[in-house]
Design an enzyme around this catalytic site. Structure first.
Site, mmCIF file in Angstrom:
data_model
loop_
_atom_site.group_PDB
_atom_site.id
_atom_site.type_symbol
_atom_site.label_atom_id
_atom_site.label_comp_id
_atom_site.label_asym_id
_atom_site.label_seq_id
_atom_site.Cartn_x
_atom_site.Cartn_y
_atom_site.Cartn_z
ATOM 1 N N ASN A 1 -0.821 1.713 -7.426
ATOM 2 C CA ASN A 1 -0.832 1.604 -5.963
ATOM 3 C C ASN A 1 -1.346 2.855 -5.268
ATOM 4 O O ASN A 1 -1.226 2.976 -4.046
ATOM 5 C CB ASN A 1 0.572 1.265 -5.450
ATOM 6 C CG ASN A 1 1.151 0.050 -6.145
ATOM 7 O OD1 ASN A 1 2.099 0.179 -6.910
ATOM 8 N ND2 ASN A 1 0.572 -1.118 -5.928
ATOM 9 N N ASP B 1 0.062 -5.970 -6.083
ATOM 10 C CA ASP B 1 -0.697 -5.592 -4.884
ATOM 11 C C ASP B 1 -1.344 -4.228 -5.147
ATOM 12 O O ASP B 1 -1.033 -3.244 -4.487
ATOM 13 C CB ASP B 1 0.244 -5.542 -3.672
ATOM 14 C CG ASP B 1 -0.506 -5.309 -2.366
ATOM 15 O OD1 ASP B 1 -1.726 -5.567 -2.323
ATOM 16 O OD2 ASP B 1 0.122 -4.852 -1.391
ATOM 17 N N ILE C 1 -2.565 5.287 -0.490
ATOM 18 C CA ILE C 1 -1.355 4.641 -0.997
ATOM 19 C C ILE C 1 -1.294 3.216 -0.469
ATOM 20 O O ILE C 1 -1.419 2.991 0.737
ATOM 21 C CB ILE C 1 -0.093 5.400 -0.528
ATOM 22 C CG1 ILE C 1 -0.172 6.874 -0.927
ATOM 23 C CG2 ILE C 1 1.168 4.742 -1.083
ATOM 24 C CD1 ILE C 1 0.851 7.752 -0.228
ATOM 25 N N CYS C 2 -1.094 2.265 -1.373
ATOM 26 C CA CYS C 2 -0.909 0.871 -0.975
ATOM 27 C C CYS C 2 0.597 0.627 -0.885
ATOM 28 O O CYS C 2 1.278 0.441 -1.890
ATOM 29 C CB CYS C 2 -1.550 -0.059 -2.000
ATOM 30 S SG CYS C 2 -1.429 -1.788 -1.532
ATOM 31 N N LEU C 3 1.101 0.708 0.330
ATOM 32 C CA LEU C 3 2.531 0.538 0.576
ATOM 33 C C LEU C 3 2.668 -0.241 1.873
ATOM 34 O O LEU C 3 2.168 0.202 2.920
ATOM 35 C CB LEU C 3 3.203 1.915 0.681
ATOM 36 C CG LEU C 3 4.709 1.962 0.841
ATOM 37 C CD1 LEU C 3 5.421 1.331 -0.358
ATOM 38 C CD2 LEU C 3 5.181 3.399 1.027
#
Length: 149
Positions: A78, A118, A85-87
């Protein structure tokens, strides 16, 4: 509005620092640009690492999320090579309620529990799903190389 909220969060964070994290303005006269330090969680392949993160607030904060990026290289499904950052709470799930402290704690949780469904880096997510021990050993090697120096 933004500078008042950011100042209040800074005071709160100094009084009650989040576990394994610290953060504050890069320069005293510029409250909108912070640097944070995250200690790699003990129950993760990032244990022992010290990760630097930049936090940039806009004048629309808290109505728009801060831009948060890893400055230390990290092997994670992520987090990409640019430190993005994929959050969800930094994207579509953002609301004005979470503080910077909560965002940092969420990033620590992401280090412990990646979300391979994701991913920002599909190859790492695939490895996490099919060969978790190889993923963990690679993440440990990157931590030793980039976050323990």
């Amino acid at each position: 509005m933004a500078s008042k909220r950011i100042s209040r969060e800074l005071r709160d964070m100094q009084r009650h620092p989040p576990a394994n994290c610290s953060a504050g303005p890069v320069a005293e006269e510029d409250i909108f640009h912070w640097q944070a330090t995250i200690m790699g969680p003990h129950d993760s392949p990032y244990s022992g690492g010290v990760f630097t993160v930049s936090i940039d607030f806009s004048s629309d904060y808290p109505f728009k999320p801060p831009k948060v990026n890893f400055k230390t290289k990290v092997y994670h499904p992520n987090i990409d090579s640019k430190g993005s950052i994929c959050l969800d709470i930094l994207k579509e799930q953002w609301s004005p309620a979470p503080t910077t402290s909560k965002v940092l704690l969420s990033i620590c949780s992401l280090l412990t529990d990646p979300n391979p469904n994701d991913p920002l880096v599909p190859e790492i997510a695939h490895l996490y799903k099919v060969d978790k021990s190889k993923y963990e050993s690679t993440a440990q090697k990157w931590t030793q190389k980039y976050a323990m120096g």
